[in-house]
Design an enzyme around this catalytic site. Sequence first.
Site, PDB file in Angstrom:
ATOM      1  N   CYS A 116      -5.495  -1.997   8.416  1.00  0.00           N
ATOM      2  CA  CYS A 116      -6.614  -1.016   8.445  1.00  0.00           C
ATOM      3  C   CYS A 116      -8.046  -1.519   7.898  1.00  0.00           C
ATOM      4  CB  CYS A 116      -6.408   0.413   7.894  1.00  0.00           C
ATOM      5  SG  CYS A 116      -6.110   0.150   6.010  1.00  0.00           S
TER       6      CYS A 116
ATOM      7  N   CYS B  92       0.874  -1.238   0.108  1.00  0.00           N
ATOM      8  CA  CYS B  92      -0.113  -0.071  -0.165  1.00  0.00           C
ATOM      9  C   CYS B  92       0.958   1.126   0.126  1.00  0.00           C
ATOM     10  CB  CYS B  92      -0.893  -0.087   1.116  1.00  0.00           C
ATOM     11  SG  CYS B  92      -2.140   1.431   1.249  1.00  0.00           S
TER      12      CYS B  92
END
Length: 341
Positions: free
Chosen positions: A188, A94
Amino acid sequence: MSKKVLLGMSGGVDSTVSAMFLKEEGYEVEGLYMKLHSNPGYHEIHEARARKAADFLGIKLHVIDLQEIFNEKVFKPFVDTYAKGKTPNPCALCNRSLKFGEMLKFAYKIGADFVATGHYIKTDGKYFYEADDDTKDQSYFLFYVNKEILPRLLFPLGDRKKSEIKELAASINGLATFASQRESSEICFVETTYTDLLQDYVEVDKVGEVLDTSGKVVGEHKGYMHYTIGKRRGFSVNGAHDPHYVVSINPDKNQIIVGKKEDLACNSVVLNNLNLYSDEKSFDTTVKLRYRTKAIPCHVDIIDDKAHVTLKESVFGVAVGQAAVFYDGNKLLGGGWIEDN
């Protein structure tokens, strides 16, 4: 004319205080909230927090939807890696593709000179360095960031302590609520457990065989994706009195192989998909094979675009699919993905 900075804002205390520091240093700051995973409830809360912080600090907040790219670059590889019996590291992917990939593209679009985040890490424009707060250092997760963009990056918190950041926020009317927010240290987009998430996409709960290191069937397990290398619970071993650990996984046969702790010992690894900040082909350095573990002395040979790493002391429970990150003292030298242990 002041330089413009695009700051990634998550609605947390770190990015909020980073914005304040950058403004104090004379930068023109604009914020960016990135909608990554498809969790509306998460974004409703965190985007509102980011907007509250931006309004308080008097900066413009952009919001962009990156869910499609996130799904392709991060989430699908996350699922596929577990399906292959390996252990993924989605945060490193990410950071490269979205937080320091798509965010940089957006920075170009608005004419920003720099990109900043609230990560705990330092850079001199050529290398990354560990943060001064070693309990919060995030350099391990940024090893895969393209080295060409380092001159464009700013990290206001690299030489700060987390406790200092929270104390500062708590002392400012309008920011005190950010200091008291519960921190998230997990992935997350995983709300509960990774297996709860995976079972929406692949068959997770499928009883299989537990084998010992000689190949003998000694028990059963509830599905190989429930296990990672080094795990010692959640499976049965007939007649066992000593602890047993997962030492390898065979996804094709839905089998896990277990053994004693000494069977987890690893003395070398091979890395692929390298991202190195040095052109050396043979060198001595140190390597971290998991987040928040000590750096192990090693020798590295780069052969055919792979790193062959010889460890100078044994490491237990090295997982294929994880990141191996090289350090020279506190200087990050890059790393790669563990292909073989």
